[in-house]
Design a protein around this motif. Structure first.
Motif, PDB file in Angstrom:
ATOM      1  N   SER A 234       0.809  -1.208   0.000  1.00 19.82           N
ATOM      2  CA  SER A 234       0.000   0.000   0.000  1.00 19.82           C
ATOM      3  C   SER A 234       0.843   1.259   0.000  1.00 19.82           C
ATOM      4  O   SER A 234       0.439   2.288  -0.540  1.00 19.82           O
TER       5      SER A 234
ATOM      6  N   ASP B 242      -7.954  -6.461  -5.466  1.00 25.28           N
ATOM      7  CA  ASP B 242      -6.722  -6.416  -4.690  1.00 25.28           C
ATOM      8  C   ASP B 242      -7.090  -6.190  -3.229  1.00 25.28           C
ATOM      9  O   ASP B 242      -8.145  -5.602  -2.930  1.00 25.28           O
TER      10      ASP B 242
ATOM     11  N   GLY C 112      -3.000  -5.196  -8.156  1.00 30.76           N
ATOM     12  CA  GLY C 112      -2.155  -4.023  -7.916  1.00 30.76           C
ATOM     13  C   GLY C 112      -2.897  -2.803  -8.409  1.00 30.76           C
ATOM     14  O   GLY C 112      -4.003  -2.522  -7.963  1.00 30.76           O
ATOM     15  N   ASN C 113      -2.300  -2.081  -9.353  1.00 30.77           N
ATOM     16  CA  ASN C 113      -3.052  -0.965  -9.932  1.00 30.77           C
ATOM     17  C   ASN C 113      -3.401  -1.196 -11.394  1.00 30.77           C
ATOM     18  O   ASN C 113      -3.546  -0.273 -12.162  1.00 30.77           O
TER      19      ASN C 113
ATOM     20  N   SER D   2      -5.399  -4.296  -1.305  1.00 36.49           N
ATOM     21  CA  SER D   2      -4.958  -2.948  -0.954  1.00 36.49           C
ATOM     22  C   SER D   2      -5.867  -1.896  -1.570  1.00 36.49           C
ATOM     23  O   SER D   2      -5.929  -1.736  -2.787  1.00 36.49           O
TER      24      SER D   2
ATOM     25  N   GLN E  58      -3.762   0.630  -3.575  1.00 34.66           N
ATOM     26  CA  GLN E  58      -3.417   0.220  -4.930  1.00 34.66           C
ATOM     27  C   GLN E  58      -4.600   0.429  -5.873  1.00 34.66           C
ATOM     28  O   GLN E  58      -4.452   0.942  -6.982  1.00 34.66           O
TER      29      GLN E  58
ATOM     30  N   TYR F 112       4.419   2.791  -7.500  1.00 34.95           N
ATOM     31  CA  TYR F 112       4.243   1.441  -8.045  1.00 34.95           C
ATOM     32  C   TYR F 112       3.537   1.517  -9.391  1.00 34.95           C
ATOM     33  O   TYR F 112       3.918   0.853 -10.357  1.00 34.95           O
TER      34      TYR F 112
ATOM     35  N   SER G 191       2.000   3.478  -3.425  1.00 35.01           N
ATOM     36  CA  SER G 191       1.260   2.814  -4.500  1.00 35.01           C
ATOM     37  C   SER G 191       1.256   3.638  -5.783  1.00 35.01           C
ATOM     38  O   SER G 191       1.188   3.078  -6.874  1.00 35.01           O
TER      39      SER G 191
ATOM     40  N   THR H 241      10.363   0.054  -5.838  1.00 40.06           N
ATOM     41  CA  THR H 241       9.077  -0.609  -5.621  1.00 40.06           C
ATOM     42  C   THR H 241       9.245  -2.015  -5.060  1.00 40.06           C
ATOM     43  O   THR H 241       8.264  -2.623  -4.636  1.00 40.06           O
TER      44      THR H 241
END
Length: 250
Positions: free
Chosen positions: A8, A64, A45-46, A66, A69, A14, A11, A200
């Motif tokens: 997190s 996800d 993730g994203n 998170s 994210q 990332y 992010s 990252t």
């Protein structure tokens, strides 16, 4: 390990620094399907993989653990994002023609995850995972990366990462294997892009959290000296591990 906390922080970095997956990987995944209506990108993730799936599937659900994210995820009209654990979702049974896990297969509780994947896949659906490990540039920079970054942070990586480093060869795979072609990720990056990507890594961030960023700053000086002009773009190659399999019939 609390993976939501681990991934997190930073992010947004990332989202900007992680490499995108090659188009040929998504063509292969779509080509393994008799139907191409729906896919689940688990541990998105994203959304690096979700947006690739969206070029081939009418509907992509991306999840996800998170929330941070997800908040930084790439927007796409064919992708719907939600914060959910991979081991327990609110999806109906037989919802997806494809389930994909990108760069995250080593984080699950498999006693719970595999049954959930089988539940939400259609009877002839496909599960696939893709992952990459260390980047390759040239002999000097790759050796320096190992000595200056990888070795000093080894004790700060979660034990789960060993599964990835072993190419998932020691993990049970409860699907009928589908042979995947050899693939790789290629990027032309400046020194800053390369260093941002290294930041990252979970082992790097955990080490910095414990001891500060001085080790990374010192390593960056050595990498910079070996790189040359910082704006010079170098070809970065990540060999891609792809495992795919279909639901066992009968």
């Amino acid at each position: 390990m609390d993976t939501s906390r681990l991934f997190s922080d930073n992010s947004s970095l990332y989202a900007g620094a992680r490499p995108l997956y090659p188009a040929e990987m998504f063509s292969f995944l779509a080509g393994s399907e008799s139907a191409k209506s729906s896919a689940w990108d688990c541990a998105t993730g994203n959304g690096q993989a979700a947006i690739g799936l969206a070029r081939h599937f009418d509907k992509v659900c991306a999840t996800d653990v998170s929330a941070e994210q997800i908040a930084n995820a790439f927007s796409n009209p064919n992708v719907s994002y939600s914060v959910q654990s991979g081991e327990r979702t609110n999806f109906a049974s037989s919802s997806f023609d494809l389930v994909l896990v990108a760069q995250a297969l080593h984080w699950f509780n498999y006693d719970e995850f595999w049954p959930e994947v089988s539940r939400v896949l259609t009877p002839d659906g496909v599960f696939a995972s893709c992952a990459y490990v260390w980047p390759c540039i040239d002999q000097d920079l790759d050796a320096l990366l190992q000595t200056a970054i990888v070795q000093p942070t080894l004790d700060f990586w979660a034990p789960n990462n060993q599964l990835l480093w072993d190419g998932y060869q020691t993990m049970d795979f409860p699907f009928e294997p589908i042979e995947a072609p050899e693939m790789q990720i290629q990027n032309d990056w400046s020194l800053k892009q390369y260093l941002d990507y290294l930041k990252t890594w979970s082992g790097v961030r955990q080490c910095a959290r414990a001891n500060g960023w001085s080790f990374f700053e010192e390593a960056a000086k050595g990498l910079s000296a070996a790189w040359g002009e910082p704006d010079q773009r170098k070809k970065i190659v990540h060999p891609l591990l792809v495992h795919a399999g279909r639901q066992w019939q009968g």
